[in-house]
Scaffold this active site. Structure first.
Site, PDB file in Angstrom:
ATOM      1  N   LYS A  13       0.832  -1.212   0.000  1.00 21.65           N
ATOM      2  CA  LYS A  13       0.000   0.000   0.000  1.00 21.65           C
ATOM      3  C   LYS A  13       0.866   1.263   0.000  1.00 21.65           C
ATOM      4  CE  LYS A  13      -2.553  -1.045   3.683  1.00 21.65           C
ATOM      5  NZ  LYS A  13      -1.970  -2.354   4.069  1.00 21.65           N
ATOM      6  N   ARG A  88     -10.164   0.106   8.925  1.00 18.34           N
ATOM      7  CA  ARG A  88      -9.728  -1.275   9.160  1.00 18.34           C
ATOM      8  C   ARG A  88     -10.836  -2.113   9.774  1.00 18.34           C
ATOM      9  NH1 ARG A  88      -3.835   0.000   9.506  1.00 18.34           N
ATOM     10  NH2 ARG A  88      -2.678  -1.927   9.638  1.00 18.34           N
ATOM     11  N   ARG A 127      11.723  -5.605   5.738  1.00 18.07           N
ATOM     12  CA  ARG A 127      11.494  -4.157   5.587  1.00 18.07           C
ATOM     13  C   ARG A 127      12.330  -3.358   6.580  1.00 18.07           C
ATOM     14  NH1 ARG A 127       5.336  -2.265   5.401  1.00 18.07           N
ATOM     15  NH2 ARG A 127       5.221  -2.817   7.592  1.00 18.07           N
ATOM     16  N   ARG A 160      10.818  -1.766  12.203  1.00 17.21           N
ATOM     17  CA  ARG A 160       9.702  -1.466  13.097  1.00 17.21           C
ATOM     18  C   ARG A 160       9.537  -2.602  14.104  1.00 17.21           C
ATOM     19  NH1 ARG A 160       4.620  -0.016   9.314  1.00 17.21           N
ATOM     20  NH2 ARG A 160       3.636  -1.250  10.932  1.00 17.21           N
ATOM     21  N   ARG A 171      -0.972  -9.757  12.937  1.00 18.45           N
ATOM     22  CA  ARG A 171      -1.588  -8.656  12.172  1.00 18.45           C
ATOM     23  C   ARG A 171      -2.403  -9.207  11.009  1.00 18.45           C
ATOM     24  NH1 ARG A 171       3.731  -5.475  11.177  1.00 18.45           N
ATOM     25  NH2 ARG A 171       2.556  -4.119   9.796  1.00 18.45           N
TER      26      ARG A 171
HETATM   27  P1  AMP Z   1       0.333   0.109   9.643  1.00 23.46           P
HETATM   28  O1  AMP Z   1       1.465   1.095   9.627  1.00 23.46           O
HETATM   29  O2  AMP Z   1      -0.818   0.533   8.776  1.00 23.46           O
HETATM   30  O3  AMP Z   1       0.799  -1.299   9.360  1.00 23.46           O
HETATM   31  O4  AMP Z   1      -0.256   0.104  11.139  1.00 23.46           O
HETATM   32  C1  AMP Z   1       0.543  -0.289  12.234  1.00 23.46           C
HETATM   33  C2  AMP Z   1      -0.341  -0.569  13.442  1.00 23.46           C
HETATM   34  O5  AMP Z   1      -1.038   0.629  13.830  1.00 23.46           O
HETATM   35  C3  AMP Z   1      -1.436  -1.609  13.241  1.00 23.46           C
HETATM   36  O6  AMP Z   1      -0.959  -2.948  13.403  1.00 23.46           O
HETATM   37  C4  AMP Z   1      -2.426  -1.206  14.335  1.00 23.46           C
HETATM   38  O7  AMP Z   1      -1.980  -1.612  15.611  1.00 23.46           O
HETATM   39  C5  AMP Z   1      -2.358   0.316  14.289  1.00 23.46           C
HETATM   40  N1  AMP Z   1      -3.335   0.916  13.331  1.00 23.46           N
HETATM   41  C6  AMP Z   1      -3.055   1.610  12.191  1.00 23.46           C
HETATM   42  N2  AMP Z   1      -4.180   2.015  11.585  1.00 23.46           N
HETATM   43  C7  AMP Z   1      -5.208   1.568  12.365  1.00 23.46           C
HETATM   44  C8  AMP Z   1      -6.624   1.627  12.260  1.00 23.46           C
HETATM   45  N3  AMP Z   1      -7.234   2.240  11.221  1.00 23.46           N
HETATM   46  N4  AMP Z   1      -7.359   1.063  13.254  1.00 23.46           N
HETATM   47  C9  AMP Z   1      -6.787   0.451  14.310  1.00 23.46           C
HETATM   48  N5  AMP Z   1      -5.458   0.319  14.448  1.00 23.46           N
HETATM   49  C10 AMP Z   1      -4.661   0.871  13.502  1.00 23.46           C
END
Ligand code: AMP
Length: 219
Positions: A13, A88, A127, A160, A171
């Site tokens: 993404k 999400r 990554r 990360r 996840r």
């Molecule tokens: P990402 O960078 O999109 O992979 O997000 C990293 C982490 O942030 C996820 O595993 C969740 O713990 C949290 N997170 C990000 N976006 C959301 C969302 N829209 N709703 C709930 N948790 C989120």
């Protein structure tokens, strides 16, 4: 153009967002990035979110929706937005509709990027990110010129804390249970376009050109 990006973690993404923004006036809003910023600054919201993010669980809807709403409301009116990592859950998708109606900035498209678990694990565990510049590398697929350092800012690259195999599996489970069902939500609205996340960025770019051609025909 106002777009949401859907897909499992590691489907590409971020790469797609980079391609979409290229030459277009689009504001990229990643709720993951917003949460990491809050965590780094140790704000109240950041401290509350931290334990969820580190375990690979979803941060409660109301916290993330508040963050997103502040960001969207502050965005310049003529700029399109690109939402990455939000919604999400079904509840977030519905809150988003309400919010977008209130601010009069409806969604034009939902792009769904898919990829299988093996590919996702290989991508995510390799990554490396540059926290300040936001650039994303991969130890074998997209290595930096000097190992361990960002090409653009020279800062050290980090992994990360939630990019380890155990958390990625968690996840992915969370994604399948909570997020995949909302693909149908956008399909039902007639605004869903599917893309193949296994493709490299050149092929994705071709798919995007087709997508924009289709959009131009519709408008
Ligand atoms: P990402 O960078 O999109 O992979 O997000 C990293 C982490 O942030 C996820 O595993 C969740 O713990 C949290 N997170 C990000 N976006 C959301 C969302 N829209 N709703 C709930 N948790 C989120």
């Amino acid at each position: 153009m106002n777009i949401v990006l859907l897909g499992p973690p590691g489907a590409g993404k971020g790469t797609l967002a980079g391609l979409l923004k290229d030459g277009r006036d689009l504001l990229h809003i990643s709720t993951g990035d917003l949460l990491r910023e809050e965590m780094q600054q140790q704000t109240e919201l950041g401290l509350e979110a931290k334990s969820y993010v580190e375990k690979g669980e979803l941060v409660p809807d109301d916290l993330v929706t508040k963050l997103l709403a502040n960001k969207l409301k502050a965005a310049p009116e003529k700029t399109g937005y690109l939402l990455d990592g939000y919604p999400r859950t079904r509840a977030q998708a519905e809150s988003l509709d309400t919010l977008l109606n209130q601010i009069g900035r409806p969604l034009g498209a939902a792009l769904y990027l898919d990829a299988d678990l093996d590919l996702i694990i290989r991508r995510i565990t390799g990554r490396r990110v540059a926290p300040k510049s936001g650039r994303v590398y991969h130890i074998t697929n997209r290595p930096p010129k000097r190992e361990g350092y960002c090409d653009e800012s020279g800062e050290p690259l980090i992994q990360r804390p939630d990019d380890n195999e155990e958390t990625v599996r968690k996840r992915m489970k969370v994604y399948l249970e909570n997020t995949l069902p909302i693909v149908q939500y956008y399909e039902d609205k007639g605004i869903l376009t599917k893309m193949n996340g296994a493709k490299d960025s050149e092929d994705l770019e071709k798919e995007l050109i087709e997508f924009f051609d289709e959009q131009a025909k519709l408008n």
